[in-house]
Design a protein around this motif. Sequence first.
Motif, short mmCIF file in Angstrom:
data_model
loop_
_atom_site.label_atom_id
_atom_site.label_comp_id
_atom_site.label_asym_id
_atom_site.label_seq_id
_atom_site.Cartn_x
_atom_site.Cartn_y
_atom_site.Cartn_z
N THR A 1 42.16 60.89 13.28
CA THR A 1 42.60 62.26 13.55
C THR A 1 41.51 62.93 14.38
N ALA A 2 41.81 64.13 14.90
CA ALA A 2 40.89 64.77 15.85
C ALA A 2 39.47 64.92 15.31
N ASP A 3 39.34 65.25 14.02
CA ASP A 3 38.00 65.52 13.47
C ASP A 3 37.09 64.29 13.45
N ILE A 4 37.67 63.09 13.46
CA ILE A 4 36.82 61.89 13.40
C ILE A 4 36.93 61.04 14.67
N ALA A 5 37.67 61.56 15.66
CA ALA A 5 37.82 60.80 16.90
C ALA A 5 36.56 60.97 17.76
N ALA A 6 36.27 59.96 18.58
CA ALA A 6 35.16 60.09 19.53
C ALA A 6 35.54 61.18 20.54
N PRO A 7 34.55 61.93 21.05
CA PRO A 7 34.88 62.98 22.01
C PRO A 7 35.67 62.40 23.18
N GLY A 8 36.77 63.05 23.54
CA GLY A 8 37.58 62.62 24.69
C GLY A 8 38.45 61.39 24.41
N ALA A 9 38.51 60.94 23.15
CA ALA A 9 39.27 59.73 22.83
C ALA A 9 40.77 59.93 23.11
#
Length: 358
Positions: free
Chosen positions: A333-341
Amino acid sequence: MREYQVALIRGDGIGPEIVDSAVTVLEAAAKKYGFSFRFTAYPAGGEAIDKTGEPLPQETVDGCLASDSVLLGAVGGPKWDTLPGHLRPERALLGLRSALGLYTNLRPAKLYPALSGACPLRPDIVAKGFDLLMVRELTGGIYFGDRGRREGKNGPEAWDTECYSVMEVERIARAAFDAARKRRRSVISIDKANVLETSRLWRETVHRVAAEYPDVQVEDMLVDNAAMQLVRNPSRFDVVVTSNMFGDILSDEASQITGSIGLLPSASLGGTKRGLYEPIHGSAPDIAGQNKANPLATILSAAMMLRYAFDEDEAAACIEAAVDRALQDGCRTADIAAPGAANVLSCTAMTEAVLARL
Ligand code: IPM
Ligand code: MN
């Protein structure tokens, strides 16, 4: 067929989305392992303030007391932030903990290898990993002591009091030592015994209880040092036991070093099997209703419920393994995704990912 009555408090902000996710996962696990649930929703927090004028209606307390267990999303939000203290949504949480006698708060925090990139600590510290269980006293201390405002010698002042009885410390210490026996048999008790009298009583009492557990190692640590050790060498912690306020502060720190507060579940327990299970994060009003929230902390809280309230250990382990696999497979989910993933999952898509791996 075994049937469990669960009170649902969806609450505010992202609360409804994440509780619905956890319910879907619970239903699937129940089907797989041959039991069932009867869910009843009750209002609390901002939702209850809007409906009834108070954060914790009696109907909600009664409903929870009549259930086998309670699953809660999150309460609070900017809409209710300016209300006076006794009408704030947070009162619902404190009131429930107290009304249900939930004096033990278990907050596990571990580093998922798949998420080590999200850990803000130095690589050599991350490489050692960590897996700790915070045991926070939940119905005593400064949260529940006398407080007030008065005229002091320099004008208006406010005061809060910290008080702990031997009985309160003994029972939380036993909870910690019992938990340690199921883990690595080490307890670190955190206090401020160099300054506070409550901490000196805490320390003496913990050591007296420790004598009943010769197979568990015990160590004292001052809270300021503990705050430092948690980022310096988190792998040295197994079970941590501490007061209500120190536990509140240190558990946020422990969650942050796992990479995301969106992953941490909790269980609040008392003298009976009935407990309250909730993610440790808040209601995240900024992303509410957008299907962006990370449901994993609530799903993992539901797994804790299966284990502690219902002894459905296999079903609990199955949910935890499914979460593990989803993370290993790169679901983010967005909170644990790499930046720009690319390929960031929504709340419902992450829930589907867990369901597919049950
Ligand atoms: C928590 C929260 C609560 C607490 C608040 C919302 C009253 O921060 O569960 O950690 O301080 O216990
Ligand atoms: Mn907190």
